[in-house]
Design a protein around this motif. Structure first.
Motif, PDB file in Angstrom:
ATOM      1  N   ALA A 178       0.809  -1.223   0.000  1.00 40.98           N
ATOM      2  CA  ALA A 178       0.000   0.000   0.000  1.00 40.98           C
ATOM      3  C   ALA A 178       0.842   1.273   0.000  1.00 40.98           C
ATOM      4  O   ALA A 178       0.352   2.337  -0.382  1.00 40.98           O
ATOM      5  CB  ALA A 178      -0.933   0.005   1.211  1.00 40.98           C
ATOM      6  N   HIS A 179       2.097   1.180   0.396  1.00 41.04           N
ATOM      7  CA  HIS A 179       2.920   2.386   0.557  1.00 41.04           C
ATOM      8  C   HIS A 179       3.031   3.239  -0.712  1.00 41.04           C
ATOM      9  O   HIS A 179       2.845   4.452  -0.635  1.00 41.04           O
ATOM     10  CB  HIS A 179       4.304   2.023   1.090  1.00 41.04           C
ATOM     11  N   PRO A 180       3.325   2.659  -1.890  1.00 42.48           N
ATOM     12  CA  PRO A 180       3.422   3.505  -3.088  1.00 42.48           C
ATOM     13  C   PRO A 180       2.113   4.242  -3.396  1.00 42.48           C
ATOM     14  O   PRO A 180       2.137   5.384  -3.854  1.00 42.48           O
ATOM     15  CB  PRO A 180       3.769   2.519  -4.205  1.00 42.48           C
ATOM     16  N   LEU A 181       0.991   3.619  -3.132  1.00 43.84           N
ATOM     17  CA  LEU A 181      -0.297   4.267  -3.378  1.00 43.84           C
ATOM     18  C   LEU A 181      -0.544   5.380  -2.368  1.00 43.84           C
ATOM     19  O   LEU A 181      -1.028   6.461  -2.732  1.00 43.84           O
ATOM     20  CB  LEU A 181      -1.427   3.239  -3.346  1.00 43.84           C
ATOM     21  N   ALA A 182      -0.205   5.135  -1.117  1.00 46.59           N
ATOM     22  CA  ALA A 182      -0.354   6.178  -0.098  1.00 46.59           C
ATOM     23  C   ALA A 182       0.565   7.356  -0.414  1.00 46.59           C
ATOM     24  O   ALA A 182       0.157   8.524  -0.306  1.00 46.59           O
ATOM     25  CB  ALA A 182      -0.042   5.608   1.283  1.00 46.59           C
ATOM     26  N   LYS A 183       1.785   7.064  -0.819  1.00 46.81           N
ATOM     27  CA  LYS A 183       2.752   8.104  -1.179  1.00 46.81           C
ATOM     28  C   LYS A 183       2.238   8.965  -2.339  1.00 46.81           C
ATOM     29  O   LYS A 183       2.487  10.162  -2.396  1.00 46.81           O
ATOM     30  CB  LYS A 183       4.082   7.453  -1.539  1.00 46.81           C
ATOM     31  N   ALA A 184       1.488   8.336  -3.256  1.00 45.95           N
ATOM     32  CA  ALA A 184       0.929   9.054  -4.412  1.00 45.95           C
ATOM     33  C   ALA A 184      -0.362   9.799  -4.060  1.00 45.95           C
ATOM     34  O   ALA A 184      -0.931  10.471  -4.908  1.00 45.95           O
ATOM     35  CB  ALA A 184       0.668   8.078  -5.546  1.00 45.95           C
ATOM     36  N   GLY A 185      -0.829   9.679  -2.798  1.00 46.42           N
ATOM     37  CA  GLY A 185      -2.032  10.384  -2.373  1.00 46.42           C
ATOM     38  C   GLY A 185      -3.331   9.729  -2.821  1.00 46.42           C
ATOM     39  O   GLY A 185      -4.377  10.372  -2.863  1.00 46.42           O
ATOM     40  N   ILE A 186      -3.279   8.446  -3.126  1.00 42.64           N
ATOM     41  CA  ILE A 186      -4.470   7.722  -3.574  1.00 42.64           C
ATOM     42  C   ILE A 186      -5.425   7.524  -2.393  1.00 42.64           C
ATOM     43  O   ILE A 186      -5.006   7.208  -1.283  1.00 42.64           O
ATOM     44  CB  ILE A 186      -4.066   6.364  -4.187  1.00 42.64           C
TER      45      ILE A 186
ATOM     46  N   LYS B  10      -6.185  -5.271  -1.044  1.00 43.14           N
ATOM     47  CA  LYS B  10      -6.958  -6.307  -0.352  1.00 43.14           C
ATOM     48  C   LYS B  10      -7.948  -7.066  -1.228  1.00 43.14           C
ATOM     49  O   LYS B  10      -8.451  -8.107  -0.824  1.00 43.14           O
ATOM     50  CB  LYS B  10      -7.724  -5.669   0.813  1.00 43.14           C
ATOM     51  N   ARG B  11      -8.246  -6.537  -2.429  1.00 44.92           N
ATOM     52  CA  ARG B  11      -9.263  -7.180  -3.267  1.00 44.92           C
ATOM     53  C   ARG B  11      -8.819  -7.314  -4.738  1.00 44.92           C
ATOM     54  O   ARG B  11      -9.654  -7.455  -5.624  1.00 44.92           O
ATOM     55  CB  ARG B  11     -10.586  -6.403  -3.182  1.00 44.92           C
ATOM     56  N   THR B  12      -7.506  -7.282  -4.956  1.00 42.72           N
ATOM     57  CA  THR B  12      -6.940  -7.421  -6.299  1.00 42.72           C
ATOM     58  C   THR B  12      -5.732  -8.348  -6.220  1.00 42.72           C
ATOM     59  O   THR B  12      -4.909  -8.201  -5.315  1.00 42.72           O
ATOM     60  CB  THR B  12      -6.488  -6.038  -6.839  1.00 42.72           C
ATOM     61  N   PRO B  13      -5.607  -9.290  -7.151  1.00 40.59           N
ATOM     62  CA  PRO B  13      -4.400 -10.124  -7.156  1.00 40.59           C
ATOM     63  C   PRO B  13      -3.152  -9.271  -7.353  1.00 40.59           C
ATOM     64  O   PRO B  13      -3.154  -8.322  -8.141  1.00 40.59           O
ATOM     65  CB  PRO B  13      -4.603 -11.037  -8.371  1.00 40.59           C
ATOM     66  N   GLY B  14      -2.106  -9.609  -6.644  1.00 42.13           N
ATOM     67  CA  GLY B  14      -0.834  -8.926  -6.812  1.00 42.13           C
ATOM     68  C   GLY B  14      -0.130  -9.420  -8.059  1.00 42.13           C
ATOM     69  O   GLY B  14      -0.725 -10.099  -8.902  1.00 42.13           O
ATOM     70  N   TYR B  15       1.135  -9.101  -8.182  1.00 37.23           N
ATOM     71  CA  TYR B  15       1.930  -9.563  -9.317  1.00 37.23           C
ATOM     72  C   TYR B  15       3.356  -9.809  -8.848  1.00 37.23           C
ATOM     73  O   TYR B  15       3.803  -9.266  -7.850  1.00 37.23           O
ATOM     74  CB  TYR B  15       1.903  -8.557 -10.481  1.00 37.23           C
ATOM     75  N   PHE B  16       4.035 -10.678  -9.581  1.00 36.88           N
ATOM     76  CA  PHE B  16       5.425 -10.974  -9.274  1.00 36.88           C
ATOM     77  C   PHE B  16       6.321  -9.931  -9.923  1.00 36.88           C
ATOM     78  O   PHE B  16       6.038  -9.452 -11.029  1.00 36.88           O
ATOM     79  CB  PHE B  16       5.823 -12.349  -9.821  1.00 36.88           C
ATOM     80  N   CYS B  17       7.398  -9.587  -9.248  1.00 37.81           N
ATOM     81  CA  CYS B  17       8.396  -8.694  -9.831  1.00 37.81           C
ATOM     82  C   CYS B  17       9.753  -9.027  -9.207  1.00 37.81           C
ATOM     83  O   CYS B  17       9.819  -9.685  -8.184  1.00 37.81           O
ATOM     84  CB  CYS B  17       8.022  -7.231  -9.623  1.00 37.81           C
ATOM     85  N   TRP B  18      10.804  -8.570  -9.848  1.00 30.23           N
ATOM     86  CA  TRP B  18      12.141  -8.922  -9.373  1.00 30.23           C
ATOM     87  C   TRP B  18      12.592  -8.064  -8.208  1.00 30.23           C
ATOM     88  O   TRP B  18      13.546  -8.382  -7.521  1.00 30.23           O
ATOM     89  CB  TRP B  18      13.146  -8.908 -10.517  1.00 30.23           C
ATOM     90  N   GLN B  19      11.912  -6.945  -7.957  1.00 27.68           N
ATOM     91  CA  GLN B  19      12.137  -6.153  -6.762  1.00 27.68           C
ATOM     92  C   GLN B  19      10.774  -5.983  -6.092  1.00 27.68           C
ATOM     93  O   GLN B  19       9.809  -6.627  -6.469  1.00 27.68           O
ATOM     94  CB  GLN B  19      12.739  -4.797  -7.112  1.00 27.68           C
ATOM     95  N   SER B  20      10.659  -5.135  -5.112  1.00 29.51           N
ATOM     96  CA  SER B  20       9.369  -4.965  -4.457  1.00 29.51           C
ATOM     97  C   SER B  20       8.371  -4.288  -5.399  1.00 29.51           C
ATOM     98  O   SER B  20       8.738  -3.496  -6.258  1.00 29.51           O
ATOM     99  CB  SER B  20       9.520  -4.151  -3.173  1.00 29.51           C
ATOM    100  N   GLN B  21       7.115  -4.646  -5.233  1.00 30.35           N
ATOM    101  CA  GLN B  21       6.053  -4.069  -6.053  1.00 30.35           C
ATOM    102  C   GLN B  21       5.979  -2.563  -5.862  1.00 30.35           C
ATOM    103  O   GLN B  21       6.129  -2.065  -4.760  1.00 30.35           O
ATOM    104  CB  GLN B  21       4.698  -4.631  -5.653  1.00 30.35           C
ATOM    105  N   GLN B  22       5.726  -1.871  -6.934  1.00 33.97           N
ATOM    106  CA  GLN B  22       5.491  -0.436  -6.906  1.00 33.97           C
ATOM    107  C   GLN B  22       4.219  -0.194  -7.711  1.00 33.97           C
ATOM    108  O   GLN B  22       4.275   0.129  -8.887  1.00 33.97           O
ATOM    109  CB  GLN B  22       6.668   0.327  -7.529  1.00 33.97           C
ATOM    110  N   TRP B  23       3.049  -0.418  -7.092  1.00 28.28           N
ATOM    111  CA  TRP B  23       1.804  -0.250  -7.832  1.00 28.28           C
ATOM    112  C   TRP B  23       1.693   1.208  -8.243  1.00 28.28           C
ATOM    113  O   TRP B  23       1.739   2.098  -7.410  1.00 28.28           O
ATOM    114  CB  TRP B  23       0.602  -0.663  -6.988  1.00 28.28           C
ATOM    115  N   GLN B  24       1.577   1.430  -9.520  1.00 26.01           N
ATOM    116  CA  GLN B  24       1.599   2.781 -10.070  1.00 26.01           C
ATOM    117  C   GLN B  24       0.251   3.482  -9.913  1.00 26.01           C
ATOM    118  O   GLN B  24      -0.797   2.842  -9.823  1.00 26.01           O
ATOM    119  CB  GLN B  24       1.981   2.737 -11.554  1.00 26.01           C
TER     120      GLN B  24
END
Length: 149
Positions: A74-82, A92-106
């Motif tokens: 949730a941190h990247p979304l909170a940082k973006a003011g979402i 909590k209600r969407t499947p995540g995704y694999f990535c080679w570093q930590s997720q950064q949901w845009q």
């Protein structure tokens, strides 16, 4: 028998991104065998969530609630003011995704972005210069670093 897989607003094709797979297994949350299980990232102390929760229990939030789980950071979304409601839908209600570093949901324009999969080498090579400059700034890369990348 498999149920028709539901659609997620913020993750358009979790089967293609290989976090939801066809399975005859039973969901630990609802106790049903619906034909699919989530095998993506799950942030919880409960180990039985991993590979044992159906997409429907993610979509309705019951897996997140029952197992105190999130499926994205949730941190990247909170940082973006979402807004919290949008961040909760993504985490909590969407499947995540694999990535080679930590997720950064845009996020963009006050909303979370939909995940459509990883960028290809061609996508990156053909990106507009303004995007490349933003990436270089985000990752503190010099031009020669970018060229090596």
């Amino acid at each position: 028998m498999s149920e028709e897989l539901l659609q997620f607003k913020y993750h358009h094709d979790p089967v293609r991104s290989e976090v939801i797979v066809a399975s005859g297994g039973v969901c630990v949350c609802c106790g049903r065998a619906r034909g699919y299980l989530y095998v993506g990232p799950a942030f919880t102390t409960n180990r039985e969530v991993r590979d044992n929760v159906c997409p429907w229990c993610i979509a309705d939030g019951s897996a997140a609630q029952k197992y105190d789980a999130t499926f994205a950071d949730a941190h990247p979304l909170a940082k973006a003011g979402i807004a919290r409601a949008i961040a909760d839908e993504v985490t909590k209600r969407t499947p995540g995704y694999f990535c080679w570093q930590s997720q950064q949901w845009q996020a963009h324009c006050g909303d979370a972005c939909a995940y459509h999969g990883d960028a290809t080498v061609e996508d990156i090579a053909n990106a507009p210069r303004v995007a490349i400059e933003a990436w270089k700034a985000e990752y503190t890369m010099k031009e020669e670093d970018w060229n090596l990348f």
